[in-house]
Design a protein around this motif. Structure first.
Motif: not given
Lengths: 114, 109
Positions: A4, A33, A35, A37, A43, A45, A91, A103, A105-107, B36, B43-44, B96-97, B99
């Motif tokens: 991603v 998705y 998100y 933070r 984090i 949604f 994110f 999922y 995730f992207g950076s 995670y 990245r996560l 939908k998470l 966290f």
């Protein structure tokens, strides 16, 4: 397999300006998705696309945020006008199936509004 | 309301010591839970999901519905385990998470 991809990786803008974040999901992933933070918080949604349709946008904070996914490929998240409290890391994540598999995730994009 | 709580912001242990990162959740149905991890400048990434009952990098996590917990454990911590760990709940299997606030694990030599 490409992951991603998000860009820019960092963005510093002034309050009142507009910023557009982009996310390219893994090819073939229908679910996308967003998100974010914010400093010191968890984090949270923002929204969920299935292909080009918004499945769930319950996390969008207000109407200054606009997300699109034209053609069901990449997605953009526009903030207009940006406010100081919008600063944080945004994110993007994608998955082939929603739910139990987690999922990729992207950076992230670090947005700073000054 | 659905909620995930990670009570420790920072957990510091010595290499070789056991580690347990706590996660409690609030949800009335059947949750899907995940851990995670975010290593420095990476990245996560997904570490574990409860449904698979697997061990990844020596970590395990067991869902305890009675205690509504999903603690992450490793018997012998390594320096490379130092990272930020997030517990997450997918409460409607829709992706939908929710966290937790994350726990920073620091493993000292």
């Amino acid at each position: 397999e490409a992951g991603v991809t998000q860009f820019p990786s960092h963005s510093v803008i002034e309050k009142g300006q507009t910023v557009t974040l982009r996310c390219d999901p893994i090819s073939g992933h229908d679910n996308l998705y967003w998100y974010r933070r914010v400093m010191g918080k968890e984090i949270k949604f923002l929204l969920h696309f299935v292909k080009e349709s918004k499945q769930d946008e319950s996390g969008m904070p207000n109407n200054r945020f606009l997300a699109e996914r034209t053609g069901g490929t990449y997605s953009t998240l526009k903030v207009q006008p940006a406010e100081l409290e919008d600063s944080g890391v945004y994110f993007c994540a994608s998955s082939q199936e929603a739910g139990t598999y987690g999922y990729t995730f992207g950076s992230g994009t670090r947005l700073t509004v000054v | 309301a659905q909620r995930v709580t990670q009570p420790e912001k920072l957990l510091s242990v010595f290499k070789g010591a056991p580690v347990e990162l706590k996660c409690n959740y609030s949800y009335s149905g059947s949750p899907e839970l995940f851990w995670y991890v975010q290593y420095s400048r990476q990245r996560l990434q997904l570490l574990l999901r409860h449904i698979s009952r697997e061990s990844i990098k020596g970590f395990t996590a067991d869902l305890n519905k009675g205690e509504t917990s999903f603690h992450l454990k490793k018997p012998f911590a390594q320096e490379e385990d130092s990272a930020m760990y997030y517990c997450a709940l997918d409460y409607n299997q829709g992706g939908k998470l929710i966290f937790g606030q994350g726990t920073e694990l620091s493993v000292k030599p």
